[in-house]
Design a protein around this motif. Structure first.
Motif, PDB file in Angstrom:
ATOM      1  N   ASP A 132       0.818  -1.216   0.000  1.00 16.82           N
ATOM      2  CA  ASP A 132       0.000   0.000   0.000  1.00 16.82           C
ATOM      3  C   ASP A 132       0.855   1.271   0.000  1.00 16.82           C
ATOM      4  OD1 ASP A 132      -2.258  -1.368  -0.130  1.00 16.82           O
ATOM      5  OD2 ASP A 132      -2.933  -1.026   1.924  1.00 16.82           O
TER       6      ASP A 132
ATOM      7  N   PRO B 224      -2.009   5.530   5.288  1.00 18.35           N
ATOM      8  CA  PRO B 224      -2.629   5.176   4.000  1.00 18.35           C
ATOM      9  C   PRO B 224      -4.137   4.952   4.091  1.00 18.35           C
ATOM     10  CG  PRO B 224      -1.618   3.253   4.962  1.00 18.35           C
ATOM     11  CD  PRO B 224      -1.466   4.358   5.970  1.00 18.35           C
ATOM     12  N   ASP B 225      -4.753   5.246   5.234  1.00 21.04           N
ATOM     13  CA  ASP B 225      -6.159   4.904   5.444  1.00 21.04           C
ATOM     14  C   ASP B 225      -7.047   6.131   5.636  1.00 21.04           C
ATOM     15  OD1 ASP B 225      -5.733   2.168   5.288  1.00 21.04           O
ATOM     16  OD2 ASP B 225      -5.020   2.105   7.348  1.00 21.04           O
TER      17      ASP B 225
ATOM     18  N   PRO C 192     -10.049   8.235   4.564  1.00 20.28           N
ATOM     19  CA  PRO C 192     -11.198   7.999   3.678  1.00 20.28           C
ATOM     20  C   PRO C 192     -11.309   9.069   2.595  1.00 20.28           C
ATOM     21  CG  PRO C 192     -11.889   8.631   5.883  1.00 20.28           C
ATOM     22  CD  PRO C 192     -10.437   8.386   5.958  1.00 20.28           C
ATOM     23  N   ASP C 193     -11.551   8.604   1.377  1.00 18.23           N
ATOM     24  CA  ASP C 193     -11.659   9.490   0.221  1.00 18.23           C
ATOM     25  C   ASP C 193     -13.069   9.323  -0.337  1.00 18.23           C
ATOM     26  OD1 ASP C 193     -11.361  10.979  -2.001  1.00 18.23           O
ATOM     27  OD2 ASP C 193      -9.884   9.667  -2.974  1.00 18.23           O
ATOM     28  N   LEU C 194     -13.970  10.242   0.087  1.00 18.50           N
ATOM     29  CA  LEU C 194     -15.381  10.087  -0.279  1.00 18.50           C
ATOM     30  C   LEU C 194     -15.608  10.313  -1.770  1.00 18.50           C
ATOM     31  CD1 LEU C 194     -17.066  11.760   2.793  1.00 18.50           C
ATOM     32  CD2 LEU C 194     -17.501   9.440   2.004  1.00 18.50           C
TER      33      LEU C 194
ATOM     34  N   ASP D  75     -14.658   7.191  -3.514  1.00 13.91           N
ATOM     35  CA  ASP D  75     -15.118   5.997  -2.814  1.00 13.91           C
ATOM     36  C   ASP D  75     -13.932   5.065  -2.549  1.00 13.91           C
ATOM     37  OD1 ASP D  75     -16.809   4.313  -1.550  1.00 13.91           O
ATOM     38  OD2 ASP D  75     -17.518   3.317  -3.357  1.00 13.91           O
ATOM     39  N   SER D  76     -12.862   5.632  -2.020  1.00 12.38           N
ATOM     40  CA  SER D  76     -11.642   4.854  -1.793  1.00 12.38           C
ATOM     41  C   SER D  76     -10.869   5.454  -0.614  1.00 12.38           C
ATOM     42  CB  SER D  76     -10.798   4.865  -3.062  1.00 12.38           C
ATOM     43  OG  SER D  76      -9.668   4.062  -2.888  1.00 12.38           O
ATOM     44  N   PHE D  77      -9.592   5.131  -0.513  1.00 12.25           N
ATOM     45  CA  PHE D  77      -8.739   5.664   0.555  1.00 12.25           C
ATOM     46  C   PHE D  77      -7.566   6.416  -0.062  1.00 12.25           C
ATOM     47  CE2 PHE D  77     -10.887   2.013   2.296  1.00 12.25           C
ATOM     48  CZ  PHE D  77     -11.231   2.398   3.574  1.00 12.25           C
TER      49      PHE D  77
ATOM     50  N   TYR E 271      -3.751   8.905   1.034  1.00 12.97           N
ATOM     51  CA  TYR E 271      -2.642   8.978   1.979  1.00 12.97           C
ATOM     52  C   TYR E 271      -2.608  10.344   2.640  1.00 12.97           C
ATOM     53  CZ  TYR E 271      -1.126   5.021  -0.806  1.00 12.97           C
ATOM     54  OH  TYR E 271      -1.064   3.824  -1.454  1.00 12.97           O
TER      55      TYR E 271
ATOM     56  N   ILE F  98     -14.567   4.199  11.048  1.00 11.84           N
ATOM     57  CA  ILE F  98     -13.412   3.601  10.370  1.00 11.84           C
ATOM     58  C   ILE F  98     -12.809   2.575  11.323  1.00 11.84           C
ATOM     59  CG2 ILE F  98     -11.123   4.066   9.401  1.00 11.84           C
ATOM     60  CD1 ILE F  98     -13.250   5.310   7.704  1.00 11.84           C
TER      61      ILE F  98
ATOM     62  N   PHE G 206     -18.584   7.786  10.096  1.00 14.37           N
ATOM     63  CA  PHE G 206     -18.797   7.006   8.875  1.00 14.37           C
ATOM     64  C   PHE G 206     -19.746   5.852   9.151  1.00 14.37           C
ATOM     65  CE2 PHE G 206     -14.985   9.241   7.697  1.00 14.37           C
ATOM     66  CZ  PHE G 206     -15.222   9.496   6.359  1.00 14.37           C
ATOM     67  N   LYS G 207     -20.618   5.624   8.147  1.00 15.28           N
ATOM     68  CA  LYS G 207     -21.585   4.545   8.277  1.00 15.28           C
ATOM     69  C   LYS G 207     -21.602   3.769   6.984  1.00 15.28           C
ATOM     70  CE  LYS G 207     -26.000   3.806  10.360  1.00 15.28           C
ATOM     71  NZ  LYS G 207     -27.413   4.131  10.250  1.00 15.28           N
ATOM     72  N   ARG G 208     -21.744   2.451   7.085  1.00 16.65           N
ATOM     73  CA  ARG G 208     -21.663   1.630   5.878  1.00 16.65           C
ATOM     74  C   ARG G 208     -22.828   1.912   4.949  1.00 16.65           C
ATOM     75  NH1 ARG G 208     -21.900  -4.757   5.766  1.00 16.65           N
ATOM     76  NH2 ARG G 208     -22.554  -4.585   3.609  1.00 16.65           N
ATOM     77  N   VAL G 209     -22.543   1.976   3.659  1.00 19.09           N
ATOM     78  CA  VAL G 209     -23.589   2.146   2.651  1.00 19.09           C
ATOM     79  C   VAL G 209     -24.169   0.772   2.350  1.00 19.09           C
ATOM     80  CG1 VAL G 209     -24.057   2.967   0.324  1.00 19.09           C
ATOM     81  CG2 VAL G 209     -22.268   4.038   1.667  1.00 19.09           C
TER      82      VAL G 209
END
Lengths: 248, 400
Positions: B212, B268-269, B271-273, B276-278, B280, B321, B395-398
């Motif tokens: 990563d 590296p974690d 959140p990138d809204l 829809d990813s992560f 750095y 997260i 954050f909440k799961r979609v």
């Protein structure tokens, strides 16, 4: 063929001759049908419906089962999880891939690629492509159980003061249960005391031995408190002598 | 048995006293183990201190021989002299590793001593060879390779000369050593590679720091991370209160020489809204940190001056997260000193790309460490205290 011993009991009593009993190998009958224990096991039970539930390239949603197996025939790869019975299921929505990882040549993997045109495994050293799969909502405290709710204020207070054990240690209940790695256990100072607590037996007046012990103890106590008969007599005699001397 | 041991000991002592400075001792004195070392002062510091001068002048009795020369030699030779001095001055003897009253042990020590003398001869031969190559051979890449392989062989011989010495083992086991000698570097490296390095590699690979953040890692130096004085095992989930203040870092290289390193802490974690990813984030970047095999402290009390490119940003994780990884990368600056002002103007925290930073600034990873943070009871307070936005969101799961 079954041989019957044809020796009379009177003869047996006279001389102990070697006899043929049922336990002798020559007299045992080989078992033709086993009677005890699971004698005739089921040779072929019902099928367990193992195997692939989704083929390569199929679109799956999180939680969908891809492969059922006994043991790890396949390992969970990217965006996949493994259940308690080694079932492989999807962790993200995407397309199923069956592949081998050059880092682990002995293992076979099942993965889910997020897009149809992406392949697995990713080239060595490449960044994993991950999906967030989350949305941002307003912050709220998670619901606490009734028990937690009841003890919450007390717990907080104990956390703040340290409960006499150490600052930041969570303590609850009357016996001061301490939180240790997510579990509640007895505090250290209590653990040491559990084994050393004295067990006192109740006095049983019907037990003659106990009654005798008690009597002896009482006598000894009395002697200690006021002295034995001889001592008392000796003391009296001394006092009398003194008195005589004084009189002279 | 005891009598035999006593006779052996007295024989040993007689031998020492009758031989003020044998040929072997002189040979040992002639060999400088650390002739390549850049720090002669540190060399002297690690060897046992020379006996006080008054011993040889006035206070010493006449039958006490002069002390052996203290040039990078066996600790046991020095100890023998100390024992002798003790015996002459007090009339008593004391137990040390060198004069334990066991006959077989003493005989074994003699065997080891003989072996060491052989090794020293080989070392001298190798040094002479290297000198000859250095003088006679033509300059070029071929000469470099020859010299490199010969130096490697010389280092190996130096290790062989000391590895069987019980005093060396005792010193290493009790931690009474510095990395200025090849034998202690070798032993420390072996110890690190036995457990600490495999553990670190397992954490880095299982938690996917390796693909990563960087494509591969081959650590050659030990990295010690401390938060508030507590040594952190790689990969631990730490409380947010503990990581609020910057850690101290020690880098222990097992090769001699000064190095300039850059230390980066990357998450590296993030959140990138949008995608829809992560992505750095760079949490800390310190460049031009001087370290050496004798100076391990990179950041913290006792560390030398370095350039902080990016101040330490308190690691935070929003609720929802699972956790965030924080990789500590120690990179050797192969191109020498970096331009701190240039870096300050160019480096950006958001979407920090470690791979391109390493390529642009000619950095190579020599050591690594990692820790994790997750949302905990103190995190909200830590975020508010440090003016980090996001504590009021989670954050909440979609549902897919």
């Amino acid at each position: 063929m079954h041989l019957r011993p044809s020796i009379r009991p009177s003869l047996l009593r006279v001389a102990a001759r070697p006899t043929l009993t049922a336990s002798h190998p020559a007299l045992t009958r080989p078992a033709t049908h086993k009677a005890s224990r699971p004698a005739n096991k089921a040779k072929d039970g019902p099928g367990k419906r193992l195997g692939a539930k989704k083929t390569a390239g199929t679109f799956v949603r999180p939680g969908q089962i891809i492969y059922r197996q006994r043991g790890t025939l396949w390992f969970p790869g990217e965006n996949c999880d493994m259940g308690r019975d080694h079932t492989i299921h999807a962790a993200q929505p995407g397309y199923v891939r069956y592949y081998k990882d050059p880092d682990y040549p002995t293992r076979k993997y099942i993965g889910v690629s997020l897009k149809k045109e992406w392949n697995l495994p990713t080239p060595p050293g490449a960044v994993r492509r991950r999906r967030l799969g989350m949305e941002l909502v307003d912050y709220y405290e998670t619901q606490r159980s009734k028990f937690e709710e009841a003890n919450w204020s007390k717990e907080l207070e104990m956390v703040k003061t340290g409960g006499g054990i150490g600052v930041g240690v969570k303590v609850k209940g009357e016996d001061g249960q301490v939180e240790d790695k997510g579990r509640w256990r007895s505090p250290n100072w209590l653990i040491g005391r559990v084994g050393t607590k004295e067990v006192v037996k109740a006095y049983d007046p019907t037990n003659p031995w106990l009654r005798w012990q008690r009597r002896v103890k009482a006598k000894k106590y009395a002697v200690r408190m006021r002295g034995s008969k001889s001592k008392i007599a000796g003391a009296k005699a001394k006092a009398a002598k003194k008195a005589k001397k004084a009189a002279k | 048995m005891a009598a035999a041991g006593r006779t052996a000991l007295s024989a040993c002592l007689r031998q020492i006293s009758s031989r003020p400075q044998s040929a072997a001792l002189r040979a040992a004195g002639a060999v400088r183990f650390n002739s390549t070392s850049a720090a002669p002062s540190a060399d002297a510091a690690s060897t046992p201190p020379p006996p006080p001068s008054d011993v040889t002048t006035s206070a010493a009795p006449k039958d006490l021989p002069p002390p052996p020369p203290l040039v990078d030699e066996l600790a046991s030779q020095h100890m023998e002299y100390e024992d002798l001095k003790f015996k002459v001055q007090t009339g008593r003897r004391r137990r040390t590793l060198e004069n334990m009253p066991f006959e077989t042990y003493q005989m074994a020590l003699q065997v080891l001593k003989k072996d060491r003398e052989e090794k020293i001869k080989k070392i001298q031969l190798e040094q002479a060879r290297i000198e000859r190559v250095r003088e006679t051979m033509e300059e070029g890449p071929e000469k470099d390779t020859v010299l490199r392989s010969m130096t490697r062989k010389l280092d190996e011989l130096k290790v062989f000369a000391d590895i069987n010495n019980p005093r060396v083992k005792f010193n290493f086991d009790t931690g009474n050593y510095t990395l200025d000698k090849p034998i202690y570097r070798y032993l420390a490296d072996r110890k690190w590679r036995a457990l600490k390095r495999p553990t670190l590699m397992q954490r880095l690979e299982q938690m996917n720091v390796v693909p990563d953040i960087v494509p591969s890692i081959n650590p050659v130096a030990d990295v010690e991370l401390r938060f508030s004085g507590a040594v952190i095992q790689p990969g631990r989930i730490l409380s947010s209160g503990l990581t609020e203040k910057r850690p101290t870092i020690k880098v222990i290289p097992f090769t001699p020489g000064e190095k300039l390193v850059t230390i980066a802490v990357v998450n590296p974690d993030v959140p990138d809204l949008e995608n829809d990813s992560f992505t750095y984030q760079l949490h800390w970047l310190v460049s031009n940190v001087p370290i050496s095999h004798l100076h391990h402290q990179a950041i913290g009390t006792g560390a030398q001056k370095s350039d902080t490119i990016m101040e330490y940003l308190v690691p935070t994780v929003q609720k929802g997260i699972k956790y965030a990884r924080f990789a500590v990368l120690v990179m050797e600056q192969e191109g020498g000193k970096l331009d701190a002002e240039m870096l300050k103007s160019k480096v950006v925290r958001e979407r920090f790309n470690t791979r391109s930073f390493m390529a642009k600034n000619k950095c190579e990873i020599i050591g690594a460490h990692m820790w994790r943070n997750s949302w905990d009871e103190q995190m909200k307070d830590v975020m508010i205290r440090n003016n980090i936005p996001g504590w009021d969101k989670m954050f909440k799961r979609v549902r897919d």
